[in-house]
Motif scaffolding. Structure first.
Motif, PDB file in Angstrom:
ATOM      1  N   ASP A  11      70.043  69.151  74.723  1.00  0.00           N
ATOM      2  CA  ASP A  11      69.378  68.417  75.811  1.00  0.00           C
ATOM      3  C   ASP A  11      68.132  67.746  75.250  1.00  0.00           C
ATOM      4  O   ASP A  11      67.128  68.421  75.018  1.00  0.00           O
ATOM      5  CB  ASP A  11      69.009  69.354  76.961  1.00  0.00           C
ATOM      6  CG  ASP A  11      68.627  68.593  78.235  1.00  0.00           C
ATOM      7  OD1 ASP A  11      68.763  67.345  78.244  1.00  0.00           O
ATOM      8  OD2 ASP A  11      68.216  69.228  79.200  1.00  0.00           O
ATOM      9  N   PRO A  12      68.235  66.451  74.985  1.00  0.00           N
ATOM     10  CA  PRO A  12      69.374  65.582  75.297  1.00  0.00           C
ATOM     11  C   PRO A  12      70.550  65.825  74.351  1.00  0.00           C
ATOM     12  O   PRO A  12      70.397  66.441  73.306  1.00  0.00           O
ATOM     13  CB  PRO A  12      68.809  64.176  75.116  1.00  0.00           C
ATOM     14  CG  PRO A  12      67.686  64.331  74.150  1.00  0.00           C
ATOM     15  CD  PRO A  12      67.124  65.707  74.377  1.00  0.00           C
ATOM     16  N   CYS A  13      71.709  65.302  74.748  1.00  0.00           N
ATOM     17  CA  CYS A  13      72.909  65.420  73.921  1.00  0.00           C
ATOM     18  C   CYS A  13      72.598  64.896  72.518  1.00  0.00           C
ATOM     19  O   CYS A  13      72.046  63.798  72.373  1.00  0.00           O
ATOM     20  CB  CYS A  13      74.063  64.631  74.544  1.00  0.00           C
ATOM     21  SG  CYS A  13      75.573  64.601  73.532  1.00  0.00           S
ATOM     22  N   ARG A  14      72.932  65.682  71.524  1.00  0.00           N
ATOM     23  CA  ARG A  14      72.645  65.325  70.133  1.00  0.00           C
ATOM     24  C   ARG A  14      73.305  64.021  69.708  1.00  0.00           C
ATOM     25  O   ARG A  14      72.837  63.365  68.785  1.00  0.00           O
ATOM     26  CB  ARG A  14      73.095  66.449  69.196  1.00  0.00           C
ATOM     27  CG  ARG A  14      72.216  67.675  69.229  1.00  0.00           C
ATOM     28  CD  ARG A  14      72.725  68.765  68.296  1.00  0.00           C
ATOM     29  NE  ARG A  14      73.993  69.364  68.715  1.00  0.00           N
ATOM     30  CZ  ARG A  14      74.116  70.275  69.679  1.00  0.00           C
ATOM     31  NH1 ARG A  14      73.048  70.687  70.330  1.00  0.00           N
ATOM     32  NH2 ARG A  14      75.296  70.765  69.994  1.00  0.00           N
ATOM     33  N   GLU A  15      74.382  63.651  70.346  1.00  0.00           N
ATOM     34  CA  GLU A  15      75.075  62.428  69.944  1.00  0.00           C
ATOM     35  C   GLU A  15      74.704  61.233  70.824  1.00  0.00           C
ATOM     36  O   GLU A  15      74.253  60.225  70.326  1.00  0.00           O
ATOM     37  CB  GLU A  15      76.583  62.657  69.971  1.00  0.00           C
ATOM     38  CG  GLU A  15      77.044  63.618  68.894  1.00  0.00           C
ATOM     39  CD  GLU A  15      78.550  63.811  68.885  1.00  0.00           C
ATOM     40  OE1 GLU A  15      79.219  63.538  69.905  1.00  0.00           O
ATOM     41  OE2 GLU A  15      79.066  64.231  67.848  1.00  0.00           O
ATOM     42  N   CYS A  16      74.905  61.363  72.117  1.00  0.00           N
ATOM     43  CA  CYS A  16      74.766  60.191  72.994  1.00  0.00           C
ATOM     44  C   CYS A  16      73.404  60.061  73.662  1.00  0.00           C
ATOM     45  O   CYS A  16      73.079  59.013  74.211  1.00  0.00           O
ATOM     46  CB  CYS A  16      75.853  60.200  74.065  1.00  0.00           C
ATOM     47  SG  CYS A  16      75.665  61.485  75.333  1.00  0.00           S
ATOM     48  N   GLY A  17      72.605  61.143  73.653  1.00  0.00           N
ATOM     49  CA  GLY A  17      71.284  61.085  74.266  1.00  0.00           C
ATOM     50  C   GLY A  17      71.252  61.392  75.754  1.00  0.00           C
ATOM     51  O   GLY A  17      70.199  61.287  76.388  1.00  0.00           O
ATOM     52  N   THR A  19      70.637  63.172  79.087  1.00  0.00           N
ATOM     53  CA  THR A  19      69.672  64.189  79.450  1.00  0.00           C
ATOM     54  C   THR A  19      70.212  65.009  80.603  1.00  0.00           C
ATOM     55  O   THR A  19      70.379  64.510  81.719  1.00  0.00           O
ATOM     56  CB  THR A  19      68.323  63.540  79.850  1.00  0.00           C
ATOM     57  OG1 THR A  19      67.875  62.747  78.758  1.00  0.00           O
ATOM     58  CG2 THR A  19      67.287  64.594  80.179  1.00  0.00           C
ATOM     59  N   HIS A 157      78.694  59.568  77.531  1.00  0.00           N
ATOM     60  CA  HIS A 157      79.095  59.789  76.143  1.00  0.00           C
ATOM     61  C   HIS A 157      80.150  58.764  75.713  1.00  0.00           C
ATOM     62  O   HIS A 157      80.081  58.219  74.606  1.00  0.00           O
ATOM     63  CB  HIS A 157      79.640  61.218  75.978  1.00  0.00           C
ATOM     64  CG  HIS A 157      79.648  61.683  74.564  1.00  0.00           C
ATOM     65  ND1 HIS A 157      78.658  62.471  74.035  1.00  0.00           N
ATOM     66  CD2 HIS A 157      80.525  61.455  73.556  1.00  0.00           C
ATOM     67  CE1 HIS A 157      78.921  62.719  72.765  1.00  0.00           C
ATOM     68  NE2 HIS A 157      80.056  62.121  72.448  1.00  0.00           N
ATOM     69  N   TRP A 160      78.695  55.475  75.094  1.00  0.00           N
ATOM     70  CA  TRP A 160      78.115  55.507  73.753  1.00  0.00           C
ATOM     71  C   TRP A 160      79.210  55.287  72.712  1.00  0.00           C
ATOM     72  O   TRP A 160      79.013  54.544  71.741  1.00  0.00           O
ATOM     73  CB  TRP A 160      77.397  56.846  73.553  1.00  0.00           C
ATOM     74  CG  TRP A 160      76.863  57.100  72.189  1.00  0.00           C
ATOM     75  CD1 TRP A 160      75.752  56.528  71.607  1.00  0.00           C
ATOM     76  CD2 TRP A 160      77.394  58.005  71.211  1.00  0.00           C
ATOM     77  NE1 TRP A 160      75.574  57.037  70.338  1.00  0.00           N
ATOM     78  CE2 TRP A 160      76.569  57.948  70.072  1.00  0.00           C
ATOM     79  CE3 TRP A 160      78.489  58.870  71.214  1.00  0.00           C
ATOM     80  CZ2 TRP A 160      76.799  58.705  68.936  1.00  0.00           C
ATOM     81  CZ3 TRP A 160      78.725  59.635  70.071  1.00  0.00           C
ATOM     82  CH2 TRP A 160      77.878  59.547  68.956  1.00  0.00           C
TER      83      TRP A 160
END
Length: 169
Positions: A11-17, A19, A157, A160
């Protein structure tokens, strides 16, 4: 139960950001705006664009987003109307194969995604006063806010993913 959401993705997602702390209202707003964001992103695309490390092309991702959104809307309405709370699983790869995701026309896919999101928004609206809690075989009990966040993350995601394929920010 398997970890999911922020414990799994960050949080945030490590890939897409994405939140996770956005909350239900923020996630609903994100979903409401997603069809326009996707159409804008793919405006100049053919739908056949792809990158080697992703399983689907542009059309495939939009088709998956459509099916996932529609399936979760169906689940929400069913439970809101008194159906069993158990989430019936589906295999997105088998569905992609059956529907030939990578061969779907892009303009049809974006049209279908817009309808799926409209139905999803209506389903969330119906599920809220019903106090829907779903039972997921891997995630356990999912309140409406959990479902909404999960669905919003999936869409965000994959937006992204589409941006990566199309090399856009």
């Amino acid at each position: 139960m398997d970890k999911w959401g922020a414990p799994l993705y960050g949080d945030p997602c490590r890939e897409c950001g994405f939140t996770w702390a956005t909350g239900q209202a923020g996630s609903v707003s994100l979903m409401r705006d997603m069809p326009d964001a996707i159409e804008e992103l793919v405006t100049d695309a053919t739908g056949t664009e792809r990158v080697p490390d992703l399983g689907w092309n542009v059309c495939g991702y939009v088709a998956h987003m459509t099916d996932n959104t529609r399936i979760w809307a169906e689940r929400l309405v069913a439970v809101a109307r008194g159906a069993d709370a158990d989430v019936v699983p589906y295999d997105p790869d088998l569905l992609a194969q059956a529907r030939h995701y990578n061969e779907i026309a892009l303009r049809g896919a974006t049209w279908s995604f817009r309808i799926a999101v409209a139905n999803w928004l209506a389903a969330v609206e119906e599920a809220e006063p019903a106090g829907v809690v779903m039972l997921h075989s891997e995630r356990g009990a999912m309140e409406l806010a959990d479902v909404v966040a999960s669905n919003a993350h999936d869409a965000f995601h994959h937006r992204w993913d589409l941006a990566r394929i199309l090399h856009t920010p």
